[in-house]
Design a protein around this motif. Structure first.
Motif, mmCIF file in Angstrom:
data_model
loop_
_atom_site.group_PDB
_atom_site.id
_atom_site.type_symbol
_atom_site.label_atom_id
_atom_site.label_comp_id
_atom_site.label_asym_id
_atom_site.label_seq_id
_atom_site.Cartn_x
_atom_site.Cartn_y
_atom_site.Cartn_z
ATOM 1 N N ALA A 5 0.846 -1.201 0.000
ATOM 2 C CA ALA A 5 0.000 0.000 0.000
ATOM 3 C C ALA A 5 0.884 1.254 0.000
ATOM 4 N N THR A 6 0.454 2.246 -0.761
ATOM 5 C CA THR A 6 1.148 3.527 -0.808
ATOM 6 C C THR A 6 0.111 4.641 -0.798
ATOM 7 N N GLU A 7 0.541 5.805 -0.410
ATOM 8 C CA GLU A 7 -0.309 6.993 -0.481
ATOM 9 C C GLU A 7 0.591 8.210 -0.562
ATOM 10 N N ALA A 8 -0.004 9.326 -0.942
ATOM 11 C CA ALA A 8 0.734 10.582 -1.014
ATOM 12 C C ALA A 8 -0.025 11.632 -0.219
ATOM 13 N N ASP A 9 0.712 12.387 0.564
ATOM 14 C CA ASP A 9 0.153 13.538 1.265
ATOM 15 C C ASP A 9 0.740 14.785 0.634
ATOM 16 N N ASP A 10 -0.023 15.857 0.655
ATOM 17 C CA ASP A 10 0.399 17.112 0.063
ATOM 18 C C ASP A 10 0.958 18.033 1.149
ATOM 19 N N TYR A 11 2.179 18.483 0.961
ATOM 20 C CA TYR A 11 2.813 19.430 1.876
ATOM 21 C C TYR A 11 3.203 20.662 1.073
ATOM 22 N N ASP A 12 2.468 21.732 1.267
ATOM 23 C CA ASP A 12 2.705 22.982 0.541
ATOM 24 C C ASP A 12 2.813 22.754 -0.965
ATOM 25 N N GLY A 13 1.905 21.931 -1.496
ATOM 26 C CA GLY A 13 1.837 21.693 -2.928
ATOM 27 C C GLY A 13 2.779 20.627 -3.457
ATOM 28 N N VAL A 14 3.516 19.981 -2.575
ATOM 29 C CA VAL A 14 4.454 18.949 -2.996
ATOM 30 C C VAL A 14 3.956 17.596 -2.492
ATOM 31 N N PRO A 15 3.759 16.625 -3.392
ATOM 32 C CA PRO A 15 3.340 15.298 -2.927
ATOM 33 C C PRO A 15 4.518 14.576 -2.261
ATOM 34 N N VAL A 16 4.249 14.009 -1.081
ATOM 35 C CA VAL A 16 5.249 13.222 -0.361
ATOM 36 C C VAL A 16 4.659 11.822 -0.213
ATOM 37 N N TYR A 17 5.378 10.847 -0.735
ATOM 38 C CA TYR A 17 4.866 9.478 -0.803
ATOM 39 C C TYR A 17 5.224 8.682 0.447
#
Length: 173
Positions: free
Chosen positions: A151-163
């Motif tokens: 499983a993977t996901e991405a969170d957005d930090y100030d417009g940058v996706p962090v996986y």
């Protein structure tokens, strides 16, 4: 000598200081500097205090303390937030150690205590999410018996996706 105990409200400021310092140390170059610079111990402590006072069911906060009773690490375990997980699956929401003390066994002591609490609570597995580009943390969890489950996901930090990658480990009695 490090010991691990349940967090009290009096520990919240120290936990927040560790968490903010931990983010800045571990995620520099991965999470945008603007996001890391905007983090404050005060804001983090306020959020922790709100969560602590409403005490969500099944969540346990643990702190590692040194021989002077100073908080040097923090871990938080609770029910899995994943919809596919069974009620017997827990989730390690966070584990942070004072950056200057990483590699001294504090993280291992906290993780061992998490596993003890998980077993005592009847959990059969623990999940956690780790930032893909954090090889040190990934190695730490792999040595402790965790394995990526796909499983993977991405969170957005100030417009940058962090996986992030999800890890899983069976709880042993």
């Amino acid at each position: 000598m490090i010991s691990v105990r349940v967090m009290t409200e009096a520990d919240i400021a120290a936990v927040s200081a560790i968490r903010v310092a931990g983010w800045r140390a571990a995620y520099a170059g991965v999470v945008p500097r603007s996001y890391l610079d905007a983090m404050t111990v005060e804001t983090d402590a306020e959020q922790h205090r709100r969560r602590y006072t409403r005490s969500p069911g099944g969540v346990i906060d643990l702190v590692a303390v040194d021989d002077r009773s100073d908080v040097v690490g923090w871990a938080c375990l609770g029910p899995s937030r994943g919809t596919e997980a069974s009620p017997a699956t827990g989730e390690l929401y966070a584990l942070y150690v004072s950056p200057a003390l990483i590699g001294t066994g504090i993280g291992r002591a906290l993780l061992d205590a998490v596993h003890t609490h998980a077993a005592a609570g009847g959990l059969s597995a623990v999940l956690l999410w780790v930032i893909k580009d954090n090889p040190r943390a990934r190695r730490f969890y792999e040595v402790a018996g965790y394995a990526a489950d796909g499983a993977t996901e991405a969170d957005d930090y100030d417009g940058v996706p962090v996986y992030e990658v999800r890890y899983r480990r069976a709880v042993r009695e």
